[in-house]
Design an enzyme around this catalytic site. Structure first.
Site, PDB file in Angstrom:
ATOM      1  N   GLY A   1       0.831  -1.034   0.074  1.00  0.00           N
ATOM      2  CA  GLY A   1       0.049   0.077  -0.097  1.00  0.00           C
ATOM      3  C   GLY A   1       1.077   1.330  -0.117  1.00  0.00           C
TER       4      GLY A   1
ATOM      5  CB  ALA B   1       3.762   0.846  -6.528  1.00  0.00           C
TER       6      ALA B   1
ATOM      7  CB  SER C   1       2.179  -5.017   6.848  1.00  0.00           C
ATOM      8  OG  SER C   1       2.514  -4.923   8.427  1.00  0.00           O
TER       9      SER C   1
ATOM     10  CB  VAL D   1      11.086   9.635  -0.738  1.00  0.00           C
ATOM     11  CG1 VAL D   1      11.845  10.384   0.441  1.00  0.00           C
ATOM     12  CG2 VAL D   1      11.602   8.178  -0.982  1.00  0.00           C
TER      13      VAL D   1
ATOM     14  CB  ALA E   1       9.868  15.537  -8.119  1.00  0.00           C
TER      15      ALA E   1
ATOM     16  CE  LYS F   1       9.803  18.310 -11.870  1.00  0.00           C
ATOM     17  NZ  LYS F   1       9.988  16.981 -11.549  1.00  0.00           N
TER      18      LYS F   1
ATOM     19  CG  LEU G   1      10.210   1.370  -4.909  1.00  0.00           C
ATOM     20  CD1 LEU G   1      10.307   1.606  -3.242  1.00  0.00           C
ATOM     21  CD2 LEU G   1      11.371   2.035  -5.456  1.00  0.00           C
TER      22      LEU G   1
ATOM     23  CB  THR H   1      11.740   8.447 -14.606  1.00  0.00           C
ATOM     24  OG1 THR H   1      12.757   8.200 -13.879  1.00  0.00           O
ATOM     25  CG2 THR H   1      12.081   9.422 -15.511  1.00  0.00           C
TER      26      THR H   1
ATOM     27  CB  ILE I   1       5.422   8.322  -9.561  1.00  0.00           C
ATOM     28  CG1 ILE I   1       5.988   8.297  -8.053  1.00  0.00           C
ATOM     29  CG2 ILE I   1       4.114   8.323  -9.796  1.00  0.00           C
ATOM     30  CD1 ILE I   1       5.764   9.457  -7.389  1.00  0.00           C
TER      31      ILE I   1
HETATM   32  C1  LIG Z   1      15.414   7.879  -2.466  1.00  0.00           C
HETATM   33  C2  LIG Z   1      14.275   7.903  -3.169  1.00  0.00           C
HETATM   34  C3  LIG Z   1      13.549   8.961  -3.917  1.00  0.00           C
HETATM   35  C4  LIG Z   1      12.621   8.993  -4.736  1.00  0.00           C
HETATM   36  N1  LIG Z   1      12.069   9.984  -5.286  1.00  0.00           N
HETATM   37  C5  LIG Z   1      11.145  10.043  -6.330  1.00  0.00           C
HETATM   38  C6  LIG Z   1      10.733  11.081  -7.026  1.00  0.00           C
HETATM   39  O1  LIG Z   1      10.991  12.167  -6.964  1.00  0.00           O
HETATM   40  N2  LIG Z   1       9.812  10.700  -8.053  1.00  0.00           N
HETATM   41  C7  LIG Z   1       9.186   9.620  -8.300  1.00  0.00           C
HETATM   42  O2  LIG Z   1       8.478   9.493  -9.214  1.00  0.00           O
HETATM   43  N3  LIG Z   1       9.512   8.727  -7.794  1.00  0.00           N
HETATM   44  C8  LIG Z   1      10.469   8.694  -6.751  1.00  0.00           C
HETATM   45  N4  LIG Z   1      11.023   7.448  -6.057  1.00  0.00           N
HETATM   46  C9  LIG Z   1      10.446   6.447  -6.279  1.00  0.00           C
HETATM   47  C10 LIG Z   1       9.043   6.418  -5.352  1.00  0.00           C
HETATM   48  O3  LIG Z   1       9.210   6.445  -4.177  1.00  0.00           O
HETATM   49  C11 LIG Z   1       8.589   4.846  -5.557  1.00  0.00           C
HETATM   50  O4  LIG Z   1       8.447   4.549  -6.844  1.00  0.00           O
HETATM   51  C12 LIG Z   1       6.974   4.977  -5.043  1.00  0.00           C
HETATM   52  O5  LIG Z   1       7.014   5.421  -3.949  1.00  0.00           O
HETATM   53  C13 LIG Z   1       6.589   3.461  -5.399  1.00  0.00           C
HETATM   54  O6  LIG Z   1       7.050   2.691  -4.068  1.00  0.00           O
HETATM   55  P1  LIG Z   1       6.360   1.337  -3.779  1.00  0.00           P
HETATM   56  O7  LIG Z   1       5.045   1.682  -3.574  1.00  0.00           O
HETATM   57  O8  LIG Z   1       6.839   0.428  -4.747  1.00  0.00           O
HETATM   58  O9  LIG Z   1       6.890   0.961  -2.351  1.00  0.00           O
HETATM   59  P2  LIG Z   1       6.862   1.004  -0.934  1.00  0.00           P
HETATM   60  O10 LIG Z   1       6.508   2.544  -0.731  1.00  0.00           O
HETATM   61  O11 LIG Z   1       7.905   0.650  -0.224  1.00  0.00           O
HETATM   62  O12 LIG Z   1       5.378   0.432  -0.409  1.00  0.00           O
HETATM   63  C14 LIG Z   1       5.696  -0.951  -0.168  1.00  0.00           C
HETATM   64  C15 LIG Z   1       4.416  -1.479   0.656  1.00  0.00           C
HETATM   65  O13 LIG Z   1       4.399  -2.872   0.587  1.00  0.00           O
HETATM   66  C16 LIG Z   1       3.834  -3.290   1.774  1.00  0.00           C
HETATM   67  N5  LIG Z   1       4.677  -4.497   2.446  1.00  0.00           N
HETATM   68  C17 LIG Z   1       5.804  -4.869   2.276  1.00  0.00           C
HETATM   69  N6  LIG Z   1       5.984  -6.060   2.709  1.00  0.00           N
HETATM   70  C18 LIG Z   1       4.925  -6.517   2.984  1.00  0.00           C
HETATM   71  C19 LIG Z   1       4.427  -7.661   3.530  1.00  0.00           C
HETATM   72  N7  LIG Z   1       5.218  -8.862   4.035  1.00  0.00           N
HETATM   73  N8  LIG Z   1       3.057  -7.803   4.161  1.00  0.00           N
HETATM   74  C20 LIG Z   1       2.290  -6.776   3.809  1.00  0.00           C
HETATM   75  N9  LIG Z   1       2.561  -5.710   3.107  1.00  0.00           N
HETATM   76  C21 LIG Z   1       3.955  -5.560   2.956  1.00  0.00           C
HETATM   77  C22 LIG Z   1       4.315  -2.071   2.787  1.00  0.00           C
HETATM   78  O14 LIG Z   1       3.518  -1.931   3.912  1.00  0.00           O
HETATM   79  C23 LIG Z   1       4.092  -0.826   1.764  1.00  0.00           C
HETATM   80  O15 LIG Z   1       2.788  -0.694   1.986  1.00  0.00           O
HETATM   81  C24 LIG Z   1      12.194   7.529  -5.174  1.00  0.00           C
HETATM   82  C25 LIG Z   1      12.369   6.586  -4.320  1.00  0.00           C
HETATM   83  C26 LIG Z   1      13.380   6.608  -3.713  1.00  0.00           C
HETATM   84  C27 LIG Z   1      14.043   5.223  -2.925  1.00  0.00           C
END
Ligand SMILES: Cc1cc2nc3c(=O)[nH]c(=O)nc-3n(C[C@H](O)[C@H](O)[C@H](O)COP(=O)(O)OP(=O)(O)OC[C@H]3O[C@@H](n4cnc5c(N)ncnc54)[C@H](O)[C@@H]3O)c2cc1C
Length: 492
Positions: free
Chosen positions: A8, A11, A35, A43, A46, A74, A327, A338, A340
């Site tokens: 959650g 993505a 969870s 983070v 942008a 932006k 991620l 890029t 998001i």
């Molecule tokens: C340093 C940094 C800077 C960034 N800056 C930018 C930016 O400026 N612009 C941009 O477009 N993107 C940026 N990004 C990328 C952006 O943050 C991610 O692409 C975006 O937030 C998607 O993250 P996510 O949802 O894949 O993962 P996360 O935010 O890590 O979410 C993972 C989810 O999985 C859940 N989860 C994990 N394991 C379990 C489990 N066992 N059971 C239940 N739930 C679980 C967690 O609770 C969480 O809800 C950046 C990333 C980083 C690392």
């Protein structure tokens, strides 16, 4: 069809809104498991203009979204000290100039610039000049003015964005299930179910792995494989800290070169996001944190937080009945904002290729994996160019300039060197304007110019280019301060 989204973060909730809006009315069921005990990356603040298309597709109201997320506008990214410690340039959104005598603005401008008859590129970009001077307006209806073509995106608070999307998704009928996934059950299609601590079993037809860097399903269960790109892009850490809000935030992201990486500065309405992306081979976490804290303007609002990451992507983004987004699918540093966008793009391709039963044919899966790999590769090449073309003195930067570069990028640079030619690959995210801004901003070498430009005498080309600048200057005068647009959002 039953879709199960694991995770959650940004993505997961982006996927939930899309599936909720498009699949639930068609009789599908969508469950999102997350969870509370595992934090999101927190983070990712942008963005780039295609996010507006995504929001439009999902019926997201812009003002409501900006109000809920502390968002600001932006118009581009300012790269400070990248080509040389004392130089900076803006990579603006939108187009620059218009065709002149049948040749692109880029070709005519390059020739005029070589002849000393044109200003720096940013002078002809409405977005670049508005960004630098703190002005903003949305595109107006008049189709002839550059004001009608303004390209813009947003900065927003990542945690608030996830909450905002969650409310939208739940309104579309998505069911949120709180719990820790402790086991992934495999079946003939790939994944059969996920098991939560406490014993709940959640079965589905299609699984979307949005579990972040953990990649619980796509890698943990299905071993999709990892394509490592750390040799092309060696930064592997970021340290992030929020600081107090700017009084008059500029509508641009700042990317400020540092001795072993770069710092970002992202102005929101209620605070500023700061981070330092660096390579741990060249700088320790303590040094990088000190460097970040030294550079922030305003007061730090929390303790700095280090995030470790690997650069690259899954060999298979889609495997069996599981598709990875965010991620879990891969990561490249946020130099051009890029990530998001790659979630959005993955979702859009997936929705076009959605199987009726959750199980897609191998031809569909192969196509999806090819398309996503190509998107990652093209963005990677654009990022690598920022590092390769530099005249900075530090060890990290000298190594970047000397390191081998990907073949596709080498070809792009050679084409540019040979008369300033820029060719966009099919479906490439970055257009000619973006490459021109990057290559000229980083002082890429160019020999000669497009010979067809000579059909127009240089004095006439220079005159036409000067007229374009005048139109930009006149348009800029019509753009109100960015602060006014933000104040309007505050008033609601
Ligand atoms: C340093 C940094 C800077 C960034 N800056 C930018 C930016 O400026 N612009 C941009 O477009 N993107 C940026 N990004 C990328 C952006 O943050 C991610 O692409 C975006 O937030 C998607 O993250 P996510 O949802 O894949 O993962 P996360 O935010 O890590 O979410 C993972 C989810 O999985 C859940 N989860 C994990 N394991 C379990 C489990 N066992 N059971 C239940 N739930 C679980 C967690 O609770 C969480 O809800 C950046 C990333 C980083 C690392």
């Amino acid at each position: 069809m039953t879709v199960v989204i694991v995770g959650g973060g940004t993505a997961g909730w982006m996927a939930a809104v899309a599936f909720g809006r498009l699949l639930v009315p068609a009789g599908g069921r969508v469950t999102l498991v997350e969870s509370d005990t595992i934090a999101t990356v927190g983070v990712g603040e942008a963005t780039i203009p295609p996010i507006r298309t995504f929001h439009a597709m999902l019926g997201i109201d812009e003002d409501a979204f900006l109000a809920a997320t502390g968002g600001s506008y932006k118009l581009g990214i300012r790269f400070e000290g990248w080509s040389h410690p004392t130089e900076s340039y803006v990579h603006p959104f939108g187009q620059i100039g218009t065709d002149i005598a049948g040749q692109s603005f880029a070709a005519q401008w390059l020739r005029a610039r070589q002849a000393g008859e044109a200003e720096a590129l940013g002078q002809y970009s409405l977005e670049a000049r508005a960004a630098e001077t703190g002005r903003f307006s949305k595109p107006i209806a008049n189709g002839d003015s550059p004001l009608s073509r303004i390209g813009y995106a947003y900065h927003f608070d990542a945690a608030r964005y996830a909450h905002f999307l969650r409310a939208q998704a739940e309104a579309h009928g998505v069911v949120r299930c709180e719990g820790m996934v402790v086991r992934v059950e495999q079946g003939p299609a790939g994944i059969a179910a996920v098991h939560l601590a406490g014993g709940t079993r959640i079965a589905g037809d299609l699984f979307i792995d949005c579990s972040g860097f953990r990649a619980l399903l796509i890698e943990g269960a299905l071993a999709a494989g990892w394509e490592d790109w750390s040799s092309w892009l060696p930064c592997d850490r970021a340290v992030a800290v929020p600081s107090s809000a700017d009084a008059a935030p500029l509508p641009l992201t700042r990317a400020i070169a540092q001795p072993a990486g770069w710092r970002w500065r992202i102005p929101l309405r209620h605070r500023t996001g700061n981070g330092h992306v660096f390579s741990s081979r060249y700088m320790s976490e303590d040094e990088a944190t000190a460097c970040l804290l030294d550079g922030i303007e305003g007061e730090a609002l929390a303790d700095p937080r280090v995030i470790r990451f690997a650069t690259g992507h899954r060999r298979r983004f889609w495997s069996g009945n599981c598709v990875a987004l965010g991620l879990a699918a891969g990561f490249m540093e946020p130099l051009e904002s890029t990530s998001i966008h790659l979630v959005q793009s993955g979702l859009q391709h997936l929705l076009r290729m959605l199987p009726g039963t959750g199980v897609a044919s191998s031809v569909v899966i192969e196509r999806y994996n090819r398309v996503m790999t190509a998107e990652f590769v093209r963005i990677r090449d654009f990022l690598v160019a920022h590092y390769h073309l530099n005249a900075r003195p530090e060890h990290f930067w000298r190594d970047r300039a000397a390191a081998p570069i990907p073949e596709g990028l080498a070809e792009k640079l050679a084409m540019f060197r040979d008369g300033g030619r820029i060719f966009r690959e099919p479906d490439e995210l970055f257009n000619e304007t973006s490459w021109l801004a990057l290559l000229t901003g980083q002082n890429a070498v160019v020999d000669g110019h497009d010979p067809l430009c000579a059909a127009l005498p240089i004095a006439r080309a220079a005159h036409r280019i000067a007229q374009i600048e005048q139109v930009v200057t006149a348009s800029l005068a019509h753009m109100p301060p960015h602060a006014d647009a933000l104040a309007r959002l505050e008033r609601g």
